[in-house]
Design a protein around this motif. Structure first.
Motif, PDB file in Angstrom:
ATOM      1  N   ARG A 105      -5.401  -4.590   3.696  1.00  0.00           N
ATOM      2  CA  ARG A 105      -4.269  -3.666   3.885  1.00  0.00           C
ATOM      3  C   ARG A 105      -4.633  -2.253   3.413  1.00  0.00           C
ATOM      4  NH1 ARG A 105       0.570  -6.895   4.042  1.00  0.00           N
ATOM      5  NH2 ARG A 105       0.154  -8.240   5.836  1.00  0.00           N
ATOM      6  N   ILE A 106      -5.470  -2.170   2.378  1.00  0.00           N
ATOM      7  CA  ILE A 106      -5.943  -0.857   1.920  1.00  0.00           C
ATOM      8  C   ILE A 106      -6.753  -0.207   3.041  1.00  0.00           C
ATOM      9  CG2 ILE A 106      -7.550   0.311   0.327  1.00  0.00           C
ATOM     10  CD1 ILE A 106      -5.143  -0.471  -1.221  1.00  0.00           C
ATOM     11  N   LEU A 107      -7.624  -1.010   3.667  1.00  0.00           N
ATOM     12  CA  LEU A 107      -8.541  -0.501   4.677  1.00  0.00           C
ATOM     13  C   LEU A 107      -7.851  -0.116   5.985  1.00  0.00           C
ATOM     14  CD1 LEU A 107     -11.445  -3.026   4.067  1.00  0.00           C
ATOM     15  CD2 LEU A 107     -11.121  -0.754   3.062  1.00  0.00           C
ATOM     16  N   GLU A 108      -6.623  -0.636   6.209  1.00  0.00           N
ATOM     17  CA  GLU A 108      -5.906  -0.308   7.439  1.00  0.00           C
ATOM     18  C   GLU A 108      -4.733   0.646   7.201  1.00  0.00           C
ATOM     19  OE1 GLU A 108      -4.807  -4.235   8.782  1.00  0.00           O
ATOM     20  OE2 GLU A 108      -2.984  -4.240   7.572  1.00  0.00           O
ATOM     21  N   PHE A 109      -4.644   1.178   5.996  1.00  0.00           N
ATOM     22  CA  PHE A 109      -3.556   2.095   5.640  1.00  0.00           C
ATOM     23  C   PHE A 109      -3.492   3.266   6.628  1.00  0.00           C
ATOM     24  CE2 PHE A 109      -1.879   5.805   3.427  1.00  0.00           C
ATOM     25  CZ  PHE A 109      -0.701   5.298   2.947  1.00  0.00           C
ATOM     26  N   PRO A 110      -2.297   3.669   7.077  1.00  0.00           N
ATOM     27  CA  PRO A 110      -0.959   3.313   6.625  1.00  0.00           C
ATOM     28  C   PRO A 110      -0.328   2.140   7.379  1.00  0.00           C
ATOM     29  CG  PRO A 110      -0.781   5.208   8.051  1.00  0.00           C
ATOM     30  CD  PRO A 110      -2.259   4.862   7.948  1.00  0.00           C
ATOM     31  N   LYS A 111      -1.071   1.511   8.268  1.00  0.00           N
ATOM     32  CA  LYS A 111      -0.534   0.344   8.970  1.00  0.00           C
ATOM     33  C   LYS A 111      -0.122  -0.722   7.949  1.00  0.00           C
ATOM     34  CE  LYS A 111      -1.918  -3.089  12.395  1.00  0.00           C
ATOM     35  NZ  LYS A 111      -3.061  -3.658  13.111  1.00  0.00           N
ATOM     36  N   ASN A 112       0.994  -1.362   8.185  1.00  0.00           N
ATOM     37  CA  ASN A 112       1.528  -2.428   7.312  1.00  0.00           C
ATOM     38  C   ASN A 112       1.746  -1.972   5.870  1.00  0.00           C
ATOM     39  OD1 ASN A 112       1.565  -4.483   9.340  1.00  0.00           O
ATOM     40  ND2 ASN A 112      -0.643  -4.663   9.124  1.00  0.00           N
ATOM     41  N   SER A 113       2.021  -0.702   5.679  1.00  0.00           N
ATOM     42  CA  SER A 113       2.195  -0.159   4.330  1.00  0.00           C
ATOM     43  C   SER A 113       3.618  -0.310   3.804  1.00  0.00           C
ATOM     44  CB  SER A 113       1.822   1.324   4.310  1.00  0.00           C
ATOM     45  OG  SER A 113       2.710   2.070   5.126  1.00  0.00           O
ATOM     46  N   GLY A 114       4.547  -0.606   4.691  1.00  0.00           N
ATOM     47  CA  GLY A 114       5.940  -0.662   4.281  1.00  0.00           C
ATOM     48  C   GLY A 114       6.610   0.703   4.315  1.00  0.00           C
ATOM     49  N   PRO A 149       8.446   3.626   6.053  1.00  0.00           N
ATOM     50  CA  PRO A 149       9.229   3.720   7.291  1.00  0.00           C
ATOM     51  C   PRO A 149       8.517   4.569   8.349  1.00  0.00           C
ATOM     52  CG  PRO A 149      10.615   4.118   5.366  1.00  0.00           C
ATOM     53  CD  PRO A 149       9.202   4.074   4.884  1.00  0.00           C
ATOM     54  N   ALA A 150       8.626   4.162   9.601  1.00  0.00           N
ATOM     55  CA  ALA A 150       7.945   4.830  10.714  1.00  0.00           C
ATOM     56  C   ALA A 150       8.266   6.326  10.772  1.00  0.00           C
ATOM     57  CB  ALA A 150       8.325   4.156  12.024  1.00  0.00           C
ATOM     58  N   LYS A 151       9.494   6.695  10.453  1.00  0.00           N
ATOM     59  CA  LYS A 151       9.883   8.109  10.531  1.00  0.00           C
ATOM     60  C   LYS A 151       9.165   8.978   9.479  1.00  0.00           C
ATOM     61  CE  LYS A 151      14.005   7.534   7.692  1.00  0.00           C
ATOM     62  NZ  LYS A 151      15.458   7.585   7.651  1.00  0.00           N
ATOM     63  N   LEU A 152       8.586   8.343   8.448  1.00  0.00           N
ATOM     64  CA  LEU A 152       7.879   9.096   7.406  1.00  0.00           C
ATOM     65  C   LEU A 152       6.354   9.080   7.577  1.00  0.00           C
ATOM     66  CD1 LEU A 152       9.911   7.960   4.262  1.00  0.00           C
ATOM     67  CD2 LEU A 152      10.191  10.048   5.619  1.00  0.00           C
ATOM     68  N   LEU A 153       5.852   8.276   8.467  1.00  0.00           N
ATOM     69  CA  LEU A 153       4.398   8.145   8.635  1.00  0.00           C
ATOM     70  C   LEU A 153       3.714   9.468   8.969  1.00  0.00           C
ATOM     71  CD1 LEU A 153       4.060   4.706  10.455  1.00  0.00           C
ATOM     72  CD2 LEU A 153       3.518   5.244   8.070  1.00  0.00           C
ATOM     73  N   SER A 154       4.376  10.330   9.710  1.00  0.00           N
ATOM     74  CA  SER A 154       3.766  11.610  10.083  1.00  0.00           C
ATOM     75  C   SER A 154       3.612  12.551   8.887  1.00  0.00           C
ATOM     76  CB  SER A 154       4.593  12.291  11.169  1.00  0.00           C
ATOM     77  OG  SER A 154       5.881  12.614  10.676  1.00  0.00           O
ATOM     78  N   LYS A 155       4.303  12.270   7.796  1.00  0.00           N
ATOM     79  CA  LYS A 155       4.237  13.119   6.608  1.00  0.00           C
ATOM     80  C   LYS A 155       3.130  12.698   5.634  1.00  0.00           C
ATOM     81  CE  LYS A 155       9.170  13.967   6.863  1.00  0.00           C
ATOM     82  NZ  LYS A 155       9.410  15.359   7.052  1.00  0.00           N
ATOM     83  N   THR A 201       0.840  -1.202   0.000  1.00  0.00           N
ATOM     84  CA  THR A 201       0.000   0.000   0.000  1.00  0.00           C
ATOM     85  C   THR A 201       0.874   1.251   0.000  1.00  0.00           C
ATOM     86  OG1 THR A 201      -0.224  -0.117   2.403  1.00  0.00           O
ATOM     87  CG2 THR A 201      -1.990  -1.102   1.084  1.00  0.00           C
ATOM     88  N   GLY A 202       2.085   1.125   0.504  1.00  0.00           N
ATOM     89  CA  GLY A 202       3.022   2.244   0.444  1.00  0.00           C
ATOM     90  C   GLY A 202       3.354   2.608  -0.996  1.00  0.00           C
ATOM     91  N   GLU A 203       3.534   1.595  -1.828  1.00  0.00           N
ATOM     92  CA  GLU A 203       3.811   1.842  -3.244  1.00  0.00           C
ATOM     93  C   GLU A 203       2.619   2.515  -3.915  1.00  0.00           C
ATOM     94  OE1 GLU A 203       4.977  -0.500  -7.380  1.00  0.00           O
ATOM     95  OE2 GLU A 203       4.887  -1.642  -5.520  1.00  0.00           O
ATOM     96  N   ILE A 204       1.426   2.033  -3.615  1.00  0.00           N
ATOM     97  CA  ILE A 204       0.228   2.636  -4.205  1.00  0.00           C
ATOM     98  C   ILE A 204       0.046   4.072  -3.717  1.00  0.00           C
ATOM     99  CG2 ILE A 204      -2.300   2.539  -4.256  1.00  0.00           C
ATOM    100  CD1 ILE A 204      -2.001  -0.521  -4.262  1.00  0.00           C
ATOM    101  N   MET A 221      -2.656  11.135   3.163  1.00  0.00           N
ATOM    102  CA  MET A 221      -3.836  10.387   2.735  1.00  0.00           C
ATOM    103  C   MET A 221      -4.186   9.349   3.778  1.00  0.00           C
ATOM    104  SD  MET A 221      -2.448   8.004  -0.439  1.00  0.00           S
ATOM    105  CE  MET A 221      -1.827   9.379  -1.385  1.00  0.00           C
ATOM    106  N   ASN A 222      -5.431   8.898   3.731  1.00  0.00           N
ATOM    107  CA  ASN A 222      -5.888   7.891   4.688  1.00  0.00           C
ATOM    108  C   ASN A 222      -6.459   6.693   3.939  1.00  0.00           C
ATOM    109  OD1 ASN A 222      -8.515   8.572   3.873  1.00  0.00           O
ATOM    110  ND2 ASN A 222      -8.769  10.032   5.541  1.00  0.00           N
ATOM    111  N   ALA A 223      -6.924   5.719   4.684  1.00  0.00           N
ATOM    112  CA  ALA A 223      -7.444   4.476   4.096  1.00  0.00           C
ATOM    113  C   ALA A 223      -8.638   4.743   3.180  1.00  0.00           C
ATOM    114  CB  ALA A 223      -7.824   3.507   5.205  1.00  0.00           C
ATOM    115  N   GLY A 224      -9.518   5.637   3.586  1.00  0.00           N
ATOM    116  CA  GLY A 224     -10.696   5.950   2.771  1.00  0.00           C
ATOM    117  C   GLY A 224     -10.316   6.513   1.418  1.00  0.00           C
ATOM    118  N   TYR A 225      -9.368   7.428   1.403  1.00  0.00           N
ATOM    119  CA  TYR A 225      -8.912   8.023   0.152  1.00  0.00           C
ATOM    120  C   TYR A 225      -8.257   6.972  -0.737  1.00  0.00           C
ATOM    121  CZ  TYR A 225      -6.332  10.829  -3.191  1.00  0.00           C
ATOM    122  OH  TYR A 225      -5.826  11.344  -4.361  1.00  0.00           O
TER     123      TYR A 225
END
Length: 109
Positions: free
Chosen positions: A45-54, A56-62, A8-11, A65-69
């Protein structure tokens, strides 16, 4: 044409900062008779994005988009470009699905 997505990170990257390039790829696929996006992960995995997206944790705050989008965008891609999206449990299942698609198309001719 088969476009493979590993995570999901790639998508999310395709729908974010790589959007122009991704849309150009989708437009090139429009005229193809058979077109697929095979995801090497389950739809959940789409529905739980960004969890398990691949991502990196340090970039998650940036991430903006969310799972719905992400879910809405995948549906829009499927409808707008006529691309069948296939979700698989893992890379092995995705490879088997690709082989199955190739064999089905070869048997059509």
């Amino acid at each position: 044409i088969i476009e493979r997505k590993r995570s999901t990170g790639e998508i999310s990257a395709n729908l974010g900062f790589k959007r122009k390039q991704f849309e150009a790829e989708m437009k090139r696929m429009e005229t193809a008779k058979h077109k697929f996006i095979i995801c090497e992960f389950p739809h959940e995995r789409i529905l739980e994005f960004p969890k398990n997206s691949g991502i990196p944790a340090k970039l998650l705050s940036k991430i903006r988009m969310n799972a719905g989008y992400l879910s809405m965008s995948m549906n829009k891609i499927s409808q707008e470009y006529g691309v069948e999206i296939i979700y698989c449990e893992n890379v092995y299942e995705a490879e088997m699905k690709a082989i199955e698609i190739f064999n089905r198309i070869l048997n059509e001719n």
